[in-house]
Design an enzyme around this catalytic site. Structure first.
Site, PDB file in Angstrom:
ATOM      1  N   GLU A 196      27.208  18.635 -19.559  1.00 14.28           N
ATOM      2  CA  GLU A 196      25.856  19.013 -20.009  1.00 14.28           C
ATOM      3  C   GLU A 196      25.414  20.330 -19.384  1.00 14.28           C
ATOM      4  OE1 GLU A 196      22.736  16.261 -18.844  1.00 14.28           O
ATOM      5  OE2 GLU A 196      21.389  17.106 -20.355  1.00 14.28           O
ATOM      6  N   HIS A 219      22.564   5.196 -18.694  1.00 17.07           N
ATOM      7  CA  HIS A 219      21.524   5.464 -17.697  1.00 17.07           C
ATOM      8  C   HIS A 219      21.785   4.685 -16.418  1.00 17.07           C
ATOM      9  CE1 HIS A 219      18.620   6.960 -21.059  1.00 17.07           C
ATOM     10  NE2 HIS A 219      19.449   7.882 -20.654  1.00 17.07           N
ATOM     11  N   GLU A 263      24.954  18.347 -24.513  1.00 20.77           N
ATOM     12  CA  GLU A 263      25.562  17.329 -23.668  1.00 20.77           C
ATOM     13  C   GLU A 263      26.431  16.326 -24.422  1.00 20.77           C
ATOM     14  OE1 GLU A 263      22.580  14.461 -22.130  1.00 20.77           O
ATOM     15  OE2 GLU A 263      21.080  15.896 -22.822  1.00 20.77           O
ATOM     16  N   HIS A 311      13.029  15.272 -20.860  1.00 14.69           N
ATOM     17  CA  HIS A 311      13.037  15.118 -22.312  1.00 14.69           C
ATOM     18  C   HIS A 311      11.712  15.693 -22.769  1.00 14.69           C
ATOM     19  CE1 HIS A 311      16.003  11.568 -21.677  1.00 14.69           C
ATOM     20  NE2 HIS A 311      16.611  12.730 -21.697  1.00 14.69           N
ATOM     21  N   ASP A 344      18.894  20.029 -15.861  1.00  9.90           N
ATOM     22  CA  ASP A 344      19.522  18.791 -16.356  1.00  9.90           C
ATOM     23  C   ASP A 344      21.004  19.058 -16.623  1.00  9.90           C
ATOM     24  OD1 ASP A 344      20.115  16.348 -17.475  1.00  9.90           O
ATOM     25  OD2 ASP A 344      18.950  16.660 -19.307  1.00  9.90           O
ATOM     26  N   ASP A 357       0.814  -1.222   0.000  1.00  8.14           N
ATOM     27  CA  ASP A 357       0.000   0.000   0.000  1.00  8.14           C
ATOM     28  C   ASP A 357       0.847   1.271   0.000  1.00  8.14           C
ATOM     29  OD1 ASP A 357       0.994  -0.358   2.494  1.00  8.14           O
ATOM     30  OD2 ASP A 357      -0.895   0.003   3.560  1.00  8.14           O
ATOM     31  N   TYR A 377      32.716   8.049 -24.116  1.00 11.23           N
ATOM     32  CA  TYR A 377      32.660   6.933 -23.168  1.00 11.23           C
ATOM     33  C   TYR A 377      33.542   5.822 -23.700  1.00 11.23           C
ATOM     34  CZ  TYR A 377      28.524   9.753 -22.593  1.00 11.23           C
ATOM     35  OH  TYR A 377      27.674  10.828 -22.457  1.00 11.23           O
ATOM     36  N   ARG A 414      30.935  13.239 -19.692  1.00 10.35           N
ATOM     37  CA  ARG A 414      29.875  14.022 -20.343  1.00 10.35           C
ATOM     38  C   ARG A 414      29.826  15.378 -19.650  1.00 10.35           C
ATOM     39  NH1 ARG A 414      26.085  10.632 -20.234  1.00 10.35           N
ATOM     40  NH2 ARG A 414      24.771  11.184 -18.472  1.00 10.35           N
ATOM     41  N   HIS A 441      18.478  17.853 -26.184  1.00  7.97           N
ATOM     42  CA  HIS A 441      17.025  17.647 -26.282  1.00  7.97           C
ATOM     43  C   HIS A 441      16.308  18.850 -25.704  1.00  7.97           C
ATOM     44  CE1 HIS A 441      17.227  16.655 -21.961  1.00  7.97           C
ATOM     45  NE2 HIS A 441      18.288  15.954 -22.251  1.00  7.97           N
ATOM     46  N   ASP A 467      25.011  13.065 -13.475  1.00  9.65           N
ATOM     47  CA  ASP A 467      23.954  13.654 -14.283  1.00  9.65           C
ATOM     48  C   ASP A 467      22.745  13.772 -13.363  1.00  9.65           C
ATOM     49  OD1 ASP A 467      21.961  14.337 -16.080  1.00  9.65           O
ATOM     50  OD2 ASP A 467      22.567  12.871 -17.601  1.00  9.65           O
ATOM     51  N   HIS A 505      24.925   8.844 -28.216  1.00 10.18           N
ATOM     52  CA  HIS A 505      23.633   9.510 -27.992  1.00 10.18           C
ATOM     53  C   HIS A 505      23.618  10.843 -28.723  1.00 10.18           C
ATOM     54  CE1 HIS A 505      25.596  12.239 -25.153  1.00 10.18           C
ATOM     55  NE2 HIS A 505      26.106  11.192 -24.513  1.00 10.18           N
TER      56      HIS A 505
HETATM   57  N1  GLY Z   1      19.465  13.245 -17.722  1.00  6.60           N
HETATM   58  C1  GLY Z   1      18.987  12.721 -18.917  1.00  6.60           C
HETATM   59  C2  GLY Z   1      19.618  13.362 -20.057  1.00  6.60           C
HETATM   60  O1  GLY Z   1      20.618  14.022 -19.902  1.00  6.60           O
HETATM   61  O2  GLY Z   1      19.152  13.288 -21.155  1.00  6.60           O
HETATM   62 MN    MN Z   2      21.278  14.846 -18.103  1.00  9.58          MN
HETATM   63 MN    MN Z   3      19.931  15.788 -20.914  1.00  3.30          MN
END
Ligand code: GLY
Ligand code: MN
Ligand code: MN
Length: 430
Positions: A400, A237, A377, A355, A265, A44, A381, A398, A348, A254, A344
């Site tokens: 960003e 991820h 970003e 996103h 982000d 619950d 890697y 990375r 975005h 991140d 990637h």
């Molecule tokens: N944190 C997800 C991205 O950077 O797209």
């Molecule tokens: Mn991110």
């Molecule tokens: Mn992002």
């Protein structure tokens, strides 16, 4: 940096958005949106409630089990809300409810009904209309109510193209909230740089970041935080965050806060022991160079693809210079050899969702416009198993930031988070 709490969006903004939706709706039509419901975590216990972003965008109402109906007839334009009725017993156990009586005034809508009456009231309201804007399969609980109501239409239309375009261009009030989200997110990353030490666990750093968000009135992160030590950075991820941080490794973080529903982000990558070693420095500087060039290019009038093409060239050239890729740069780009190390996109849309919604155009060639917010970003890697010189194995970087498109080019909403090697090392000087 201390930040004052800035109040949420003015109520008029939700009304103004609905006015713009009415203007785009067909005559004699209705538009239906459902809220989120609470999601079961175990037995619950539920996950913390987060409102559906579309529903929030047009209502500013933060309760589960609600629906919004916009009705456009020749006589009138009406906003009608369905919501949970007051219930003293349930409210004592589970929390306050706005209730039907207070809803019209509080939410600035024309009519309110109990959600329990939805299936019986809906056919009466919708009779004589020709089209319904409804997107099934987003909220199955809502689809069930629509089925129960047995309404049928000659035309069912999709409201997403309309709402996505609206959400893509941020208003001055939204920009204010996103600036705040960017700043608070930056504070979280500064805190992480200050508290990271060898042998602390990834989740300990995660909790330091969340605490910093909370201290600045951002209760929740905008997505599950990634705190990835060493080779974990090569899992894009990675959210387990359950390993100790090793002396000599980098950590990729991140993480973003959600401030009044708007997302920050940021990714920063820095050494666990506060000092970059030579191979880490080489990869880091390459990613930073690509990111800075992308920031120059991500301005109104250009596209994400234009910037990404440049990023791919810089990275490919850099990887060849370091002996990680071998061959002619143009041929390597054609062969997409970089994809082994950069798998990637460059960025975005950012907004109510991390996103965020909105069309990117074919191959992300949509032209950027004033009021859009995007992330930038780039990353490299190099997994432990990669066939590269030994010293580069297990390095994932990375960087960003979040960019607002403005009449002057762009504004970096996340500039407060250090990214120059010297600035990071100074901040981490323990
Ligand atoms: N944190 C997800 C991205 O950077 O797209
Ligand atoms: Mn991110
Ligand atoms: Mn992002």
């Amino acid at each position: 940096m201390e930040l004052a709490y800035m109040a949420e969006l003015p109520k008029e903004e939700f009304w103004e958005r609905r006015t713009r939706v009415f203007a785009q709706m067909q005559p004699n039509s209705a538009l239906l949106l459902f809220s989120e419901i609470e999601k079961r975590r175990n037995n619950d216990c539920t996950y913390p409630f987060r409102q559906d972003s579309y529903f929030w965008y047009l209502t500013g109402f933060n309760e589960p089990n609600a629906a919004l109906l916009l009705l456009k007839t020749e006589q009138a334009e009406k906003a009608i809300i369905f919501l949970r009725p007051r219930n003293p017993l349930l409210e004592t156990w589970n929390g306050r409810r706005l209730g039907v009586e207070r809803a019209p005034q509080q939410l600035n809508v024309n009519e309110a009904y109990s959600i329990e009456e939805f299936a019986t009231v809906l056919p009466k309201i919708l009779k004589n209309l020709t089209a319904l804007y409804h997107v099934p399969e987003i909220h199955t609980w809502g689809d069930k109510l629509v089925t129960e109501s047995a309404v049928s239409f000659s035309e069912t239309l999709d409201w997403r193209p309309m709402l996505n375009e609206m959400r893509l261009i941020k208003s001055p009030n939204e920009i204010r909230l996103m600036q705040q989200a960017g700043q608070i997110t930056a504070l979280g990353h500064i805190k992480a740089m200050q508290t990271t030490r060898p042998n602390r666990f990834e989740y300990e750093i995660e909790s330091d970041i969340l605490h910093e968000f909370n201290r600045h009135c951002a209760r929740f992160p905008s997505y599950n935080s990634i705190v990835a030590g060493g080779n974990n950075a090569c899992i894009l991820h990675y959210t387990e965050n359950d390993r100790p941080l090793n002396d000599g490794d980098l950590v990729l973080i991140d993480a973003g806060c959600e401030f009044d529903m708007y997302a920050g982000d940021i990714t920063r990558t820095f050494p666990v022991n506060g000092k970059f070693n030579q191979p880490q420095r080489e990869i880091y500087e390459l990613v930073l160079k690509a990111q800075k060039r992308a920031i120059e290019l991500l301005v109104p009038g250009n596209s994400i693809k234009q910037a990404n093409d440049e990023v791919i060239r810089i990275k490919t050239q850099g990887l060849v210079d370091l002996g990680i890729l071998k061959g002619d740069v143009d041929t390597l780009i054609e062969q997409q050899a970089y994809r082994q190390f950069y798998m990637h996109g460059l960025g975005h849309w950012l907004g109510l969702d991390v996103h965020d919604v909105g069309s990117y155009g074919q191959d992300k060639q949509r032209i950027l416009e004033i009021g859009m917010v995007i992330t930038v970003e780039p990353g490299i890697y190099i997994s432990e198993d990669a066939d590269v010189p030994e010293q580069y194995k297990g390095i994932g970087v990375r960087i960003e930031d979040n960019l607002l498109m403005t009449e002057y080019g762009n504004k970096i909403l996340t500039a407060a988070a250090p990214k120059e090697i010297a600035d990071i090392e100074n901040l981490m000087n323990f």
